[in-house]
Design an enzyme around this catalytic site. Structure first.
Site, PDB file in Angstrom:
ATOM      1  N   HIS A   1      33.690  46.264  -2.926  1.00 49.05           N
ATOM      2  CA  HIS A   1      32.864  46.246  -1.711  1.00 49.05           C
ATOM      3  C   HIS A   1      33.693  45.904  -0.474  1.00 49.05           C
ATOM      4  O   HIS A   1      34.742  45.263  -0.556  1.00 49.05           O
ATOM      5  CB  HIS A   1      31.740  45.223  -1.865  1.00 49.05           C
ATOM      6  CG  HIS A   1      32.243  43.820  -2.056  1.00 49.05           C
ATOM      7  ND1 HIS A   1      32.667  43.022  -1.011  1.00 49.05           N
ATOM      8  CD2 HIS A   1      32.417  43.088  -3.171  1.00 49.05           C
ATOM      9  CE1 HIS A   1      33.062  41.857  -1.479  1.00 49.05           C
ATOM     10  NE2 HIS A   1      32.931  41.869  -2.796  1.00 49.05           N
TER      11      HIS A   1
ATOM     12  N   THR B   1      30.800  38.508   4.646  1.00 48.56           N
ATOM     13  CA  THR B   1      30.881  37.432   5.639  1.00 48.56           C
ATOM     14  C   THR B   1      31.595  36.215   5.058  1.00 48.56           C
ATOM     15  O   THR B   1      32.311  35.505   5.771  1.00 48.56           O
ATOM     16  CB  THR B   1      29.479  37.031   6.140  1.00 48.56           C
ATOM     17  OG1 THR B   1      28.658  36.685   5.025  1.00 48.56           O
ATOM     18  CG2 THR B   1      28.832  38.180   6.897  1.00 48.56           C
ATOM     19  N   TRP B   2      31.452  35.976   3.757  1.00 50.09           N
ATOM     20  CA  TRP B   2      32.140  34.835   3.134  1.00 50.09           C
ATOM     21  C   TRP B   2      33.606  35.142   2.849  1.00 50.09           C
ATOM     22  O   TRP B   2      34.430  34.238   2.836  1.00 50.09           O
ATOM     23  CB  TRP B   2      31.415  34.365   1.876  1.00 50.09           C
ATOM     24  CG  TRP B   2      30.242  33.468   2.183  1.00 50.09           C
ATOM     25  CD1 TRP B   2      29.633  33.289   3.405  1.00 50.09           C
ATOM     26  CD2 TRP B   2      29.538  32.629   1.260  1.00 50.09           C
ATOM     27  NE1 TRP B   2      28.595  32.401   3.296  1.00 50.09           N
ATOM     28  CE2 TRP B   2      28.510  31.977   1.988  1.00 50.09           C
ATOM     29  CE3 TRP B   2      29.666  32.381  -0.101  1.00 50.09           C
ATOM     30  CZ2 TRP B   2      27.625  31.081   1.390  1.00 50.09           C
ATOM     31  CZ3 TRP B   2      28.778  31.494  -0.706  1.00 50.09           C
ATOM     32  CH2 TRP B   2      27.775  30.844   0.043  1.00 50.09           C
TER      33      TRP B   2
ATOM     34  N   ARG C   1      26.218  43.129  -1.190  1.00 46.88           N
ATOM     35  CA  ARG C   1      27.462  43.589  -0.562  1.00 46.88           C
ATOM     36  C   ARG C   1      28.009  44.837  -1.253  1.00 46.88           C
ATOM     37  O   ARG C   1      28.604  45.694  -0.603  1.00 46.88           O
ATOM     38  CB  ARG C   1      28.500  42.466  -0.521  1.00 46.88           C
ATOM     39  CG  ARG C   1      28.901  41.855  -1.851  1.00 46.88           C
ATOM     40  CD  ARG C   1      29.701  40.577  -1.597  1.00 46.88           C
ATOM     41  NE  ARG C   1      30.236  39.951  -2.799  1.00 46.88           N
ATOM     42  CZ  ARG C   1      29.598  39.071  -3.548  1.00 46.88           C
ATOM     43  NH1 ARG C   1      28.339  38.732  -3.251  1.00 46.88           N
ATOM     44  NH2 ARG C   1      30.186  38.514  -4.607  1.00 46.88           N
TER      45      ARG C   1
ATOM     46  N   GLU D   1      29.972  40.163  -9.588  1.00 45.01           N
ATOM     47  CA  GLU D   1      31.160  39.319  -9.490  1.00 45.01           C
ATOM     48  C   GLU D   1      31.042  38.168 -10.485  1.00 45.01           C
ATOM     49  O   GLU D   1      29.934  37.795 -10.890  1.00 45.01           O
ATOM     50  CB  GLU D   1      31.290  38.798  -8.051  1.00 45.01           C
ATOM     51  CG  GLU D   1      32.485  37.881  -7.797  1.00 45.01           C
ATOM     52  CD  GLU D   1      33.828  38.515  -8.107  1.00 45.01           C
ATOM     53  OE1 GLU D   1      34.120  38.734  -9.310  1.00 45.01           O
ATOM     54  OE2 GLU D   1      34.593  38.781  -7.167  1.00 45.01           O
ATOM     55  N   ARG D   2      32.192  37.613 -10.883  1.00 42.46           N
ATOM     56  CA  ARG D   2      32.158  36.444 -11.757  1.00 42.46           C
ATOM     57  C   ARG D   2      31.490  35.286 -11.032  1.00 42.46           C
ATOM     58  O   ARG D   2      31.560  35.161  -9.809  1.00 42.46           O
ATOM     59  CB  ARG D   2      33.565  36.051 -12.207  1.00 42.46           C
ATOM     60  CG  ARG D   2      34.441  35.529 -11.116  1.00 42.46           C
ATOM     61  CD  ARG D   2      35.863  35.253 -11.558  1.00 42.46           C
ATOM     62  NE  ARG D   2      36.007  33.970 -12.220  1.00 42.46           N
ATOM     63  CZ  ARG D   2      37.149  33.305 -12.321  1.00 42.46           C
ATOM     64  NH1 ARG D   2      38.267  33.820 -11.813  1.00 42.46           N
ATOM     65  NH2 ARG D   2      37.207  32.159 -12.932  1.00 42.46           N
ATOM     66  N   ASN D   3      30.840  34.446 -11.810  1.00 39.40           N
ATOM     67  CA  ASN D   3      30.204  33.263 -11.258  1.00 39.40           C
ATOM     68  C   ASN D   3      31.266  32.168 -11.089  1.00 39.40           C
ATOM     69  O   ASN D   3      31.888  31.759 -12.068  1.00 39.40           O
ATOM     70  CB  ASN D   3      29.080  32.802 -12.201  1.00 39.40           C
ATOM     71  CG  ASN D   3      28.251  31.686 -11.612  1.00 39.40           C
ATOM     72  OD1 ASN D   3      28.779  30.785 -10.959  1.00 39.40           O
ATOM     73  ND2 ASN D   3      26.951  31.730 -11.848  1.00 39.40           N
ATOM     74  N   TYR D   4      31.462  31.733  -9.844  1.00 35.27           N
ATOM     75  CA  TYR D   4      32.455  30.691  -9.578  1.00 35.27           C
ATOM     76  C   TYR D   4      31.885  29.279  -9.697  1.00 35.27           C
ATOM     77  O   TYR D   4      32.549  28.298  -9.344  1.00 35.27           O
ATOM     78  CB  TYR D   4      33.077  30.894  -8.190  1.00 35.27           C
ATOM     79  CG  TYR D   4      34.290  31.800  -8.217  1.00 35.27           C
ATOM     80  CD1 TYR D   4      35.525  31.346  -8.668  1.00 35.27           C
ATOM     81  CD2 TYR D   4      34.198  33.118  -7.801  1.00 35.27           C
ATOM     82  CE1 TYR D   4      36.631  32.178  -8.691  1.00 35.27           C
ATOM     83  CE2 TYR D   4      35.301  33.965  -7.825  1.00 35.27           C
ATOM     84  CZ  TYR D   4      36.516  33.481  -8.276  1.00 35.27           C
ATOM     85  OH  TYR D   4      37.609  34.317  -8.306  1.00 35.27           O
TER      86      TYR D   4
ATOM     87  N   HIS E   1      33.003  44.498  -7.662  1.00 30.35           N
ATOM     88  CA  HIS E   1      33.608  43.269  -7.140  1.00 30.35           C
ATOM     89  C   HIS E   1      35.011  43.069  -7.695  1.00 30.35           C
ATOM     90  O   HIS E   1      35.389  43.676  -8.697  1.00 30.35           O
ATOM     91  CB  HIS E   1      32.715  42.085  -7.493  1.00 30.35           C
ATOM     92  CG  HIS E   1      31.304  42.285  -7.041  1.00 30.35           C
ATOM     93  ND1 HIS E   1      30.851  41.859  -5.815  1.00 30.35           N
ATOM     94  CD2 HIS E   1      30.255  42.917  -7.635  1.00 30.35           C
ATOM     95  CE1 HIS E   1      29.578  42.211  -5.667  1.00 30.35           C
ATOM     96  NE2 HIS E   1      29.195  42.864  -6.758  1.00 30.35           N
TER      97      HIS E   1
END
Length: 201
Positions: free
Chosen positions: A9, A13-14, A58, A84-87, A154
């Protein structure tokens, strides 16, 4: 011969704020929107038959902008398997501040190693183990049927697919980063041998 295009993507914003995003549903920045538009321009001459994306906005917005550029109405499939992987506890935290708190070496291990999990989060291995079964069941058969496929997802779900397709080791993957908004193209022979890999830019 079939073609697979993977696309991380556009900038979120992050991403712009240097924060861990993971599975938090953050939208694109204006620059991310421009990246998606440019990716669509680069993909205009590819006869894409169907697309896969995560359920996070995104990625969905990036795909929507790409499809508007290529002016094709194609089937789109969404799946959490491509998220995306979970952080975990790191989600939302500034990366530099996190390094100051936990140490750069620890944060690097959480981010780049195959097996290490951040607190209450997923490792790349965990991401691989949910992404690749989905790829094998839903996406690879489309390539075998000689269809050109686009995946918009991602950094880590796509790095898992890169590992599988390019036979990248658990050690080597730590040094590979997938930039936002730049399509990576995989060309396969009729018997699904990987013929060529390259970026479009």
């Amino acid at each position: 011969m079939s073609t697979l295009i993977i696309l991380r993507h556009g900038q979120s914003t992050w991403n712009l704020e240097n924060r861990f995003t993971g599975e938090v549903d953050i939208d694109l920045s204006p620059y991310g929107e421009a990246q998606a538009k440019q990716a669509g321009i680069l993909l205009k001459n590819y006869n894409i038959k169907l697309a896969f994306t995560s359920v996070l906005k995104r990625a969905i917005r990036t795909l929507s902008i790409v499809l508007k550029e290529i002016d094709m109405g194609i089937l789109v499939f969404k799946s959490k398997a491509l998220n995306e992987r979970n952080y975990g506890d790191l989600q939302g935290l500034n990366k530099t501040e996190t390094e100051n708190k936990f140490g750069a070496e620890q944060v690097h291990e959480w981010r780049r190693s195959f097996n290490a999990r951040p607190p209450n989060g997923e490792s790349l291995k965990d991401t691989f183990e949910r992404t690749i079964p989905y790829f094998l069941k839903e996406i690879e058969p489309q390539l075998q049927a000689n269809k050109n496929v686009l995946i918009v997802a991602h950094g880590n779900s796509l790095r898992a697919i890169m590992m599988y397709l390019e036979k990248i080791s658990e050690t080597e993957i730590a040094y590979i980063t997938l930039a936002t908004g730049i399509p990576r193209v995989y060309e396969f022979t009729s018997d699904m041998k990987l013929h060529a890999v390259h970026y479009l830019s």
